[in-house]
Design a protein around this motif. Structure first.
Motif, PDB file in Angstrom:
ATOM      1  N   GLU A  91       0.858  -1.186   0.000  1.00  0.00           N
ATOM      2  CA  GLU A  91       0.000   0.000   0.000  1.00  0.00           C
ATOM      3  C   GLU A  91       0.893   1.234   0.000  1.00  0.00           C
ATOM      4  N   GLN A  92       0.822   1.998  -1.069  1.00  0.00           N
ATOM      5  CA  GLN A  92       1.617   3.213  -1.221  1.00  0.00           C
ATOM      6  C   GLN A  92       0.742   4.429  -0.948  1.00  0.00           C
ATOM      7  N   ILE A  93       1.214   5.278  -0.064  1.00  0.00           N
ATOM      8  CA  ILE A  93       0.503   6.520   0.242  1.00  0.00           C
ATOM      9  C   ILE A  93       1.008   7.580  -0.718  1.00  0.00           C
ATOM     10  N   ILE A  94       0.084   8.171  -1.484  1.00  0.00           N
ATOM     11  CA  ILE A  94       0.518   9.195  -2.448  1.00  0.00           C
ATOM     12  C   ILE A  94       0.376  10.598  -1.881  1.00  0.00           C
ATOM     13  N   ASP A  95      -0.435  10.749  -0.858  1.00  0.00           N
ATOM     14  CA  ASP A  95      -0.526  12.024  -0.151  1.00  0.00           C
ATOM     15  C   ASP A  95      -1.275  11.774   1.152  1.00  0.00           C
ATOM     16  N   TYR A  96      -1.054  12.630   2.129  1.00  0.00           N
ATOM     17  CA  TYR A  96      -1.729  12.480   3.408  1.00  0.00           C
ATOM     18  C   TYR A  96      -1.729  13.817   4.140  1.00  0.00           C
ATOM     19  N   PHE A 101      -4.695  16.675  17.983  1.00  0.00           N
ATOM     20  CA  PHE A 101      -5.134  17.369  19.185  1.00  0.00           C
ATOM     21  C   PHE A 101      -4.725  16.522  20.377  1.00  0.00           C
ATOM     22  N   GLY A 102      -3.731  16.977  21.112  1.00  0.00           N
ATOM     23  CA  GLY A 102      -3.288  16.253  22.304  1.00  0.00           C
ATOM     24  C   GLY A 102      -2.827  14.855  21.980  1.00  0.00           C
ATOM     25  N   ASN A 103      -3.494  13.867  22.601  1.00  0.00           N
ATOM     26  CA  ASN A 103      -3.073  12.478  22.430  1.00  0.00           C
ATOM     27  C   ASN A 103      -3.866  11.744  21.346  1.00  0.00           C
ATOM     28  N   MET A 104      -4.541  12.502  20.474  1.00  0.00           N
ATOM     29  CA  MET A 104      -5.254  11.863  19.379  1.00  0.00           C
ATOM     30  C   MET A 104      -5.021  12.619  18.080  1.00  0.00           C
ATOM     31  N   ALA A 105      -5.129  11.880  16.975  1.00  0.00           N
ATOM     32  CA  ALA A 105      -4.933  12.492  15.667  1.00  0.00           C
ATOM     33  C   ALA A 105      -5.751  11.735  14.632  1.00  0.00           C
ATOM     34  N   ASN A 106      -6.094  12.430  13.575  1.00  0.00           N
ATOM     35  CA  ASN A 106      -6.738  11.818  12.418  1.00  0.00           C
ATOM     36  C   ASN A 106      -5.786  11.943  11.239  1.00  0.00           C
ATOM     37  N   ILE A 107      -5.597  10.839  10.535  1.00  0.00           N
ATOM     38  CA  ILE A 107      -4.717  10.830   9.371  1.00  0.00           C
ATOM     39  C   ILE A 107      -5.574  10.464   8.165  1.00  0.00           C
ATOM     40  N   TRP A 108      -5.588  11.351   7.181  1.00  0.00           N
ATOM     41  CA  TRP A 108      -6.326  11.123   5.947  1.00  0.00           C
ATOM     42  C   TRP A 108      -5.300  10.819   4.876  1.00  0.00           C
ATOM     43  N   THR A 109      -5.426   9.672   4.209  1.00  0.00           N
ATOM     44  CA  THR A 109      -4.457   9.308   3.183  1.00  0.00           C
ATOM     45  C   THR A 109      -5.149   8.981   1.871  1.00  0.00           C
ATOM     46  N   TYR A 110      -4.447   9.265   0.794  1.00  0.00           N
ATOM     47  CA  TYR A 110      -4.806   8.784  -0.535  1.00  0.00           C
ATOM     48  C   TYR A 110      -3.824   7.664  -0.836  1.00  0.00           C
ATOM     49  N   PHE A 111      -4.325   6.497  -1.236  1.00  0.00           N
ATOM     50  CA  PHE A 111      -3.436   5.356  -1.413  1.00  0.00           C
ATOM     51  C   PHE A 111      -3.645   4.666  -2.750  1.00  0.00           C
ATOM     52  N   GLY A 148     -13.149   4.116  -9.975  1.00  0.00           N
ATOM     53  CA  GLY A 148     -12.788   4.559 -11.315  1.00  0.00           C
ATOM     54  C   GLY A 148     -11.403   4.062 -11.656  1.00  0.00           C
ATOM     55  N   ASN A 149     -10.802   4.683 -12.626  1.00  0.00           N
ATOM     56  CA  ASN A 149      -9.468   4.333 -13.083  1.00  0.00           C
ATOM     57  C   ASN A 149      -8.437   4.851 -12.082  1.00  0.00           C
ATOM     58  N   CYS A 150      -7.627   3.969 -11.545  1.00  0.00           N
ATOM     59  CA  CYS A 150      -6.630   4.383 -10.550  1.00  0.00           C
ATOM     60  C   CYS A 150      -5.578   5.313 -11.135  1.00  0.00           C
ATOM     61  N   GLU A 151      -5.306   5.220 -12.429  1.00  0.00           N
ATOM     62  CA  GLU A 151      -4.373   6.159 -13.057  1.00  0.00           C
ATOM     63  C   GLU A 151      -4.918   7.581 -12.945  1.00  0.00           C
ATOM     64  N   ASP A 152      -6.228   7.745 -13.150  1.00  0.00           N
ATOM     65  CA  ASP A 152      -6.865   9.060 -12.998  1.00  0.00           C
ATOM     66  C   ASP A 152      -6.807   9.517 -11.543  1.00  0.00           C
ATOM     67  N   PHE A 153      -7.034   8.587 -10.615  1.00  0.00           N
ATOM     68  CA  PHE A 153      -6.968   8.878  -9.182  1.00  0.00           C
ATOM     69  C   PHE A 153      -5.574   9.387  -8.810  1.00  0.00           C
ATOM     70  N   ILE A 154      -4.543   8.682  -9.285  1.00  0.00           N
ATOM     71  CA  ILE A 154      -3.163   9.082  -9.003  1.00  0.00           C
ATOM     72  C   ILE A 154      -2.903  10.483  -9.547  1.00  0.00           C
ATOM     73  N   GLU A 155      -3.326  10.717 -10.775  1.00  0.00           N
ATOM     74  CA  GLU A 155      -3.129  12.041 -11.396  1.00  0.00           C
ATOM     75  C   GLU A 155      -3.789  13.133 -10.579  1.00  0.00           C
ATOM     76  N   GLN A 156      -4.973  12.828 -10.056  1.00  0.00           N
ATOM     77  CA  GLN A 156      -5.732  13.832  -9.283  1.00  0.00           C
ATOM     78  C   GLN A 156      -5.120  14.098  -7.917  1.00  0.00           C
ATOM     79  N   TYR A 157      -4.621  13.059  -7.227  1.00  0.00           N
ATOM     80  CA  TYR A 157      -4.225  13.215  -5.831  1.00  0.00           C
ATOM     81  C   TYR A 157      -2.723  13.197  -5.564  1.00  0.00           C
ATOM     82  N   LEU A 158      -1.914  12.824  -6.537  1.00  0.00           N
ATOM     83  CA  LEU A 158      -0.470  12.885  -6.351  1.00  0.00           C
ATOM     84  C   LEU A 158      -0.072  14.351  -6.287  1.00  0.00           C
ATOM     85  N   PRO A 159       0.627  14.754  -5.225  1.00  0.00           N
ATOM     86  CA  PRO A 159       1.027  16.164  -5.112  1.00  0.00           C
ATOM     87  C   PRO A 159       1.845  16.603  -6.326  1.00  0.00           C
ATOM     88  N   LYS A 160       1.554  17.776  -6.786  1.00  0.00           N
ATOM     89  CA  LYS A 160       2.247  18.330  -7.960  1.00  0.00           C
ATOM     90  C   LYS A 160       3.538  18.976  -7.554  1.00  0.00           C
TER      91      LYS A 160
END
Length: 160
Positions: A91-96, A101-111, A148-160
């Protein structure tokens, strides 16, 4: 994600592999460490490493496109990954992003998930982590696969 559901996803999409530059191993934030541990454990087929990324009582959930939720037993998930020694799961994270807040956190990833070098599926993870005894652990992980097409997903969410 359940083993059978994961297997169906792994074999459902056969797209060319990509060399993604946002490698998760470069993430130095302490809140991200259990996420890195989980994905390293999957690549290594290490059930103990996978299971130890989570707190006792943690949840692992797939959000289906219908709005239904599919719970997965973490121990069974770790075990099923460990048994698949011939298969390489990455599983490769392309952006996150991390909200803390204190002892808790939320991590949002595109993979993008690779199975034996080919794109299997892609999507997002919403991961809630908690700090216990100076260690960060996953309390809840929910993912949803892109329809959808993961190539399109990568293009959309991979940081430029």
């Amino acid at each position: 994600m359940s083993f059978l559901f994961a297997l169906a996803l792994f074999t459902s999409v056969e797209l060319a592999s990509n060399d993604l530059t946002a490698e998760a191993s470069t993430n130095a934030e302490p809140q991200y460490q259990p996420v890195q541990q989980l994905f390293d454990g999957m690549r290594e087929h290490n059930a103990e490493k996978i299971a130890n990324a989570f707190v006792k009582g943690a949840t692992l959930v797939r959000a289906k496109q219908t709005g239904q939720l599919k719970d997965t037993n973490i121990s069974m998930f770790a075990s099923s990954i460990a048994k698949r020694k011939k298969d390489y799961m990455d599983e490769q994270i392309i952006d996150y992003r991390i909200e803390n807040f204190g002892n808790m956190a939320n991590i949002w990833t595109y993979f993008v998930f690779y199975f034996n070098g080919n794109i299997s599926h892609c999507g997002v993870n919403s991961i809630h982590v908690i700090q216990q005894d100076n260690d960060w652990k996953i309390a809840h992980l929910m993912d949803s696969a892109y329809q959808g097409n993961c190539e399109d997903f990568i293009e959309q969410y991979l940081p430029k």
